[in-house]
Design a protein around this motif. Structure first.
Motif, PDB file in Angstrom:
ATOM      1  N   GLY A 180      44.855  53.722 -32.504  1.00  0.00           N
ATOM      2  CA  GLY A 180      45.791  54.227 -31.515  1.00  0.00           C
ATOM      3  C   GLY A 180      45.311  53.885 -30.113  1.00  0.00           C
ATOM      4  O   GLY A 180      44.819  52.784 -29.856  1.00  0.00           O
ATOM      5  N   LYS A 181      45.410  54.864 -29.234  1.00  0.00           N
ATOM      6  CA  LYS A 181      44.999  54.656 -27.841  1.00  0.00           C
ATOM      7  C   LYS A 181      43.644  55.293 -27.556  1.00  0.00           C
ATOM      8  O   LYS A 181      43.373  55.731 -26.438  1.00  0.00           O
ATOM      9  N   GLU A 182      42.786  55.342 -28.576  1.00  0.00           N
ATOM     10  CA  GLU A 182      41.471  55.928 -28.380  1.00  0.00           C
ATOM     11  C   GLU A 182      40.692  55.124 -27.331  1.00  0.00           C
ATOM     12  O   GLU A 182      40.780  53.899 -27.284  1.00  0.00           O
ATOM     13  N   PRO A 183      39.922  55.822 -26.475  1.00  0.00           N
ATOM     14  CA  PRO A 183      39.159  55.102 -25.438  1.00  0.00           C
ATOM     15  C   PRO A 183      38.116  54.163 -26.022  1.00  0.00           C
ATOM     16  O   PRO A 183      37.804  53.131 -25.428  1.00  0.00           O
ATOM     17  N   ASN A 184      37.574  54.509 -27.185  1.00  0.00           N
ATOM     18  CA  ASN A 184      36.577  53.663 -27.839  1.00  0.00           C
ATOM     19  C   ASN A 184      37.066  53.319 -29.241  1.00  0.00           C
ATOM     20  O   ASN A 184      37.241  54.199 -30.073  1.00  0.00           O
ATOM     21  N   GLU A 185      37.287  52.052 -29.494  1.00  0.00           N
ATOM     22  CA  GLU A 185      37.753  51.634 -30.811  1.00  0.00           C
ATOM     23  C   GLU A 185      36.617  51.730 -31.825  1.00  0.00           C
ATOM     24  O   GLU A 185      35.471  51.408 -31.535  1.00  0.00           O
ATOM     25  N   ARG A 186      36.956  52.191 -33.013  1.00  0.00           N
ATOM     26  CA  ARG A 186      35.979  52.321 -34.096  1.00  0.00           C
ATOM     27  C   ARG A 186      36.426  51.493 -35.290  1.00  0.00           C
ATOM     28  O   ARG A 186      37.615  51.440 -35.597  1.00  0.00           O
ATOM     29  N   PRO A 187      35.490  50.862 -35.982  1.00  0.00           N
ATOM     30  CA  PRO A 187      35.865  50.146 -37.198  1.00  0.00           C
ATOM     31  C   PRO A 187      36.235  51.130 -38.297  1.00  0.00           C
ATOM     32  O   PRO A 187      35.884  52.321 -38.233  1.00  0.00           O
ATOM     33  N   VAL A 188      36.937  50.663 -39.293  1.00  0.00           N
ATOM     34  CA  VAL A 188      37.357  51.531 -40.406  1.00  0.00           C
ATOM     35  C   VAL A 188      36.153  52.219 -41.042  1.00  0.00           C
ATOM     36  O   VAL A 188      36.221  53.397 -41.425  1.00  0.00           O
ATOM     37  N   GLU A 189      35.023  51.513 -41.137  1.00  0.00           N
ATOM     38  CA  GLU A 189      33.822  52.077 -41.773  1.00  0.00           C
ATOM     39  C   GLU A 189      33.329  53.339 -41.077  1.00  0.00           C
ATOM     40  O   GLU A 189      32.650  54.169 -41.681  1.00  0.00           O
ATOM     41  N   ALA A 190      33.674  53.503 -39.805  1.00  0.00           N
ATOM     42  CA  ALA A 190      33.226  54.684 -39.056  1.00  0.00           C
ATOM     43  C   ALA A 190      33.864  55.964 -39.580  1.00  0.00           C
ATOM     44  O   ALA A 190      33.391  57.060 -39.289  1.00  0.00           O
ATOM     45  N   PHE A 191      34.943  55.828 -40.368  1.00  0.00           N
ATOM     46  CA  PHE A 191      35.647  56.995 -40.884  1.00  0.00           C
ATOM     47  C   PHE A 191      35.259  57.314 -42.333  1.00  0.00           C
ATOM     48  O   PHE A 191      35.890  58.153 -42.969  1.00  0.00           O
ATOM     49  N   THR A 192      34.227  56.668 -42.812  1.00  0.00           N
ATOM     50  CA  THR A 192      33.701  56.999 -44.133  1.00  0.00           C
ATOM     51  C   THR A 192      33.098  58.404 -44.102  1.00  0.00           C
ATOM     52  O   THR A 192      32.365  58.741 -43.168  1.00  0.00           O
ATOM     53  N   PRO A 193      33.401  59.268 -45.082  1.00  0.00           N
ATOM     54  CA  PRO A 193      32.807  60.613 -45.094  1.00  0.00           C
ATOM     55  C   PRO A 193      31.285  60.555 -45.004  1.00  0.00           C
ATOM     56  O   PRO A 193      30.635  59.784 -45.706  1.00  0.00           O
ATOM     57  N   ASN A 194      30.731  61.385 -44.135  1.00  0.00           N
ATOM     58  CA  ASN A 194      29.291  61.389 -43.890  1.00  0.00           C
ATOM     59  C   ASN A 194      28.812  62.830 -43.721  1.00  0.00           C
ATOM     60  O   ASN A 194      29.145  63.480 -42.724  1.00  0.00           O
ATOM     61  N   PRO A 195      28.037  63.366 -44.663  1.00  0.00           N
ATOM     62  CA  PRO A 195      27.588  64.769 -44.571  1.00  0.00           C
ATOM     63  C   PRO A 195      26.698  65.041 -43.358  1.00  0.00           C
ATOM     64  O   PRO A 195      26.526  66.196 -42.971  1.00  0.00           O
TER      65      PRO A 195
END
Length: 225
Positions: A180-195
């Motif tokens: 979207g219009k996020e100030p910092n773009e993140r790769p898809v891998e950044a949304f992997t669940p992480n405890p």
């Protein structure tokens, strides 16, 4: 020629708040074992744990049944909530017959996926903190396909999940909402669940000047610190 009478049945019981499974021995010649315990011929055993194993007769193969809870919390935009209709109804009609639950609130310890049209939402933040998936509605479409019989002309036609669960269960990472219009773009891998995100806000103090923002972010921030 009549079909042979089944010796063991796995049945679903509809309770007021949930479905339950049971194994029923129909007088199998060599008996049935559930979790290593012999079932009395003609009786039933309730499958009320997350995982069970059973053996049919003298076969060397052990069958396993594993309960995989799926609760989809949906994050709606302003258009859906102001339309005057129940925004959950279309998804519930498509999926709740499979015992997949569709809800609006995010429930810690219950929600497994958050469906949203963009990456940056309060529910999405809560999901990332709790190690859950955020997906768009295409994930629900993939679930509908995976749980539908491959041949509607035959009552005993298997669904893709029944044919091969691992192959056909949708990969949530293939359904991450678009950028979207996020100030910092993140790769898809950044949304992997992480405890390790569980205490991501520990030691931080947040000052929110708008009441709406405070009410929206209070849950995720509190839970993350």
């Amino acid at each position: 020629m009549a079909s042979p009478r089944p010796e063991v049945l796995v049945r679903t019981i509809q309770r007021p708040k949930q479905q339950e499974k049971l194994i029923q021995d129909e007088g199998a010649k060599y008996g049935t074992e559930v979790d290593g315990v012999q079932v009395t011929p003609g009786s039933s055993t309730l499958l009320n744990k997350d995982q069970h194993s059973f053996r049919l007769g003298k076969t060397a193969h052990i069958f396993r049944i594993k309960w995989l809870p799926v609760v989809l919390s949906v994050s709606f935009g302003g258009k859906e909530t102001k339309a005057g209709k129940d925004p959950l109804a279309p998804l519930q009609n498509r999926l709740e017959h499979t015992d997949i639950k569709i809800i609006s609130p995010y429930i810690i310890g219950k929600t497994t996926h958050v469906i949203q049209g963009k990456r940056n939402t309060a529910k999405g933040l809560q999901a990332l903190i709790n190690g859950r998936y955020i997906v768009n509605e295409s994930f629900a479409d993939a679930l509908v396909y995976a749980t539908a019989p491959t041949d509607f002309d035959h009552d005993e036609s298997l669904t893709p999940l029944e044919e091969d669960f691992k192959q056909h269960w949708p990969d949530p990472m293939q359904h991450v909402p678009p950028k979207g219009k996020e100030p910092n773009e993140r790769p898809v891998e950044a949304f992997t669940p992480n405890p390790e995100r569980a205490n991501i806000f520990e030691g931080y103090t947040f000052i929110l000047c708008e009441k709406a923002q405070f009410e929206s972010l209070q849950g995720p921030i509190t839970n993350g610190g």
